[in-house]
Design an enzyme around this catalytic site. Structure first.
Site, PDB file in Angstrom:
ATOM      1  N   GLY A  43     -65.620 -10.496   0.035  1.00 38.10           N
ATOM      2  CA  GLY A  43     -64.807  -9.798   0.605  1.00 38.10           C
ATOM      3  C   GLY A  43     -64.423  -9.908   1.811  1.00 38.10           C
ATOM      4  CB  CYS A  44     -66.750 -11.731   4.558  1.00 40.97           C
ATOM      5  SG  CYS A  44     -67.356  -9.997   4.483  1.00 40.97           S
TER       6      CYS A  44
END
Length: 153
Positions: A43-44
């Site tokens: 996600g990051c």
């Protein structure tokens, strides 16, 4: 908890590529502080690469972008290098800035309770006032939301 209309908290943090980010240096310029949980996770990475892709457009709007995580500088340096991230990634290991913005929160996962970084973003105007807040932002939609809001500053 920081909300639209609040004065942005000040900060001074070590950042990727031997940089230091300091709110005093940003006086008179709009900026985005985006808080992310952990460097080089799916996600990051999606979020950071989306911001990197939008950086030319955001730069034309005069927006400075700073990512913030609790990771140590060495880890965020590796992340920035791996994905060619040009904007600074700041290290907030004691989560002092995250606490000030209300992004260091209690989380629950598979029945386990712990504290961690909430994926949130804050658009700060040139006047130092928070103009937009996105909490629990979706990584893939983040850059578009920021670009739309920044174009209205």
């Amino acid at each position: 908890m920081i909300a639209v209309g609040d004065k942005a908290p000040s900060f001074h943090l070590a950042a990727s590529r031997d940089r230091v980010v300091d709110s005093g240096d940003l006086a008179g310029r709009p900026y985005l502080l985006y808080f992310y949980p952990k460097a080089d996770t799916p996600g990051c990475t999606t979020q950071a690469c989306g911001i990197q892709e939008a950086l030319p457009q955001l730069g034309k709007l005069g927006l400075v972008v700073i990512g913030v995580s609790p990771d140590p500088v060495a880890q965020i340096d590796a992340f920035a290098d791996k994905f060619n991230l040009e904007f600074p990634l700041a290290s907030d290991p004691d989560h002092g800035l995250a606490d000030a913005y209300g992004t260091w929160v209690e989380k629950k996962n598979y029945g386990r309770t712990y504290f961690g970084m909430e994926r949130s973003s804050f658009l700060v105007g040139a006047d130092g006032i928070v103009k937009n807040v996105w909490r629990k932002v979706k990584p893939e939609a983040h850059a578009v939301l920021v670009a739309e809001a920044a174009s209205k500053l």
